[in-house]
Design a protein around this motif. Structure first.
Motif, mmCIF file in Angstrom:
data_model
loop_
_atom_site.group_PDB
_atom_site.id
_atom_site.type_symbol
_atom_site.label_atom_id
_atom_site.label_comp_id
_atom_site.label_asym_id
_atom_site.label_seq_id
_atom_site.Cartn_x
_atom_site.Cartn_y
_atom_site.Cartn_z
ATOM 1 N N VAL A 143 0.995 -0.933 -0.120
ATOM 2 C CA VAL A 143 -0.442 -0.019 -0.122
ATOM 3 C C VAL A 143 1.154 1.083 0.051
ATOM 4 O O VAL A 143 0.234 2.528 -0.623
ATOM 5 N N LYS A 144 2.249 1.325 0.310
ATOM 6 C CA LYS A 144 2.676 2.462 0.523
ATOM 7 C C LYS A 144 3.625 2.892 -1.161
ATOM 8 O O LYS A 144 4.186 2.925 -1.397
ATOM 9 N N LEU A 198 -7.251 -5.098 6.261
ATOM 10 C CA LEU A 198 -6.512 -3.454 5.945
ATOM 11 C C LEU A 198 -6.357 -2.205 7.104
ATOM 12 O O LEU A 198 -5.505 -2.592 7.852
ATOM 13 N N TRP A 257 0.308 3.301 8.825
ATOM 14 C CA TRP A 257 -0.842 3.338 7.938
ATOM 15 C C TRP A 257 -2.040 4.157 8.111
ATOM 16 O O TRP A 257 -2.996 3.615 9.115
ATOM 17 N N TYR A 277 -5.521 5.742 2.515
ATOM 18 C CA TYR A 277 -5.106 7.304 1.568
ATOM 19 C C TYR A 277 -6.319 8.783 1.636
ATOM 20 O O TYR A 277 -7.435 7.710 2.068
ATOM 21 N N LYS A 291 -3.076 2.181 -7.385
ATOM 22 C CA LYS A 291 -3.796 2.162 -5.463
ATOM 23 C C LYS A 291 -4.938 1.087 -4.506
ATOM 24 O O LYS A 291 -4.159 1.026 -3.833
ATOM 25 N N THR A 292 -5.641 1.360 -5.256
ATOM 26 C CA THR A 292 -7.051 0.868 -4.806
ATOM 27 C C THR A 292 -7.296 -0.350 -5.218
ATOM 28 O O THR A 292 -7.293 -1.397 -3.815
ATOM 29 N N ARG A 349 -4.171 -2.392 -5.051
ATOM 30 C CA ARG A 349 -3.531 -2.438 -4.247
ATOM 31 C C ARG A 349 -3.779 -2.660 -2.965
ATOM 32 O O ARG A 349 -3.701 -3.442 -2.237
ATOM 33 N N ALA A 350 -4.270 -1.691 -2.371
ATOM 34 C CA ALA A 350 -5.149 -1.982 -0.862
ATOM 35 C C ALA A 350 -5.692 -3.311 -1.226
ATOM 36 O O ALA A 350 -6.020 -3.435 -0.399
ATOM 37 N N ALA A 381 -3.920 -6.359 -0.961
ATOM 38 C CA ALA A 381 -2.919 -6.536 0.486
ATOM 39 C C ALA A 381 -3.821 -6.712 1.289
ATOM 40 O O ALA A 381 -4.250 -7.758 1.844
#
Length: 168
Positions: free
Chosen positions: A4-5, A85, A94, A97, A106-107, A109-110, A113
């Motif tokens: 997420v980073k 998450l 964290w 976002y 990014k969405t 990836r989250a 994860a």
């Protein structure tokens, strides 16, 4: 946290999820083998799909297969595990976002994860047969609890609706 980073590449994220789904890379044939993939997933995706959108081209024609595979991955997470998450990464610093900084990458990836956390907590180390048995036992326990609730409170206890006043 690295996912997420954005500290890991899209390929690394995809590869990690693929391995957890059961795909194995065969170095001799230089291809992914779906032999150990979860049965329903293998039926729908005989070869590992792009879950992130590695091309980062978000036109409908290019992105549609990636979007659909990511949505299928998210649908496979039970409701109880949808917020994993936040629970697992908040103690690590964290904060999530900001809305203005969200991108499809990014969405996704989250979401990957979150699925990996679900996999680690609920699926890792169990065979498909053991997972089916756990699901069956959970459904039986839920049905038993519901039957007990109905016996104690009555059928309509959960179906209460506020009175509606019609306005003309």
């Amino acid at each position: 946290l690295k996912i997420v980073k954005l500290e890991s590449s899209d390929l690394e994220v995809n590869t990690l999820v693929w391995k957890c789904l059961g795909y194995r890379f065969n170095e001799e044939t230089e291809s992914w083998d779906p032999t150990d993939v979860f049965p329903k997933w293998k039926e729908k995706y005989p070869s590992p799909p792009d879950l992130i959108g590695m091309q980062r081209v978000y036109s409908r024609e290019v992105d549609q297969p990636c979007l659909r595979s990511n949505q299928a991955l998210v649908r496979s997470i039970p409701v109880d595990n949808k917020q994993s998450l936040k629970e697992h990464l908040k103690p690590l610093g964290w904060k999530g976002y900001q809305y203005r900084e969200l991108t499809p990458n990014k969405t996704r990836r989250a979401q990957c994860a979150n699925w990996l956390i679900f996999y680690r907590e609920e699926l890792f180390g169990y065979t498909v047969e053991e997972l089916r048995e756990r699901r069956r036992l959970k459904k039986e326990a839920e049905a038993e609890a519901e039957a007990k609730r109905i016996a104690e409170e009555g059928e309509d206890a959960d179906n209460w609706k506020p009175p509606v006043k019609e306005v003309f």
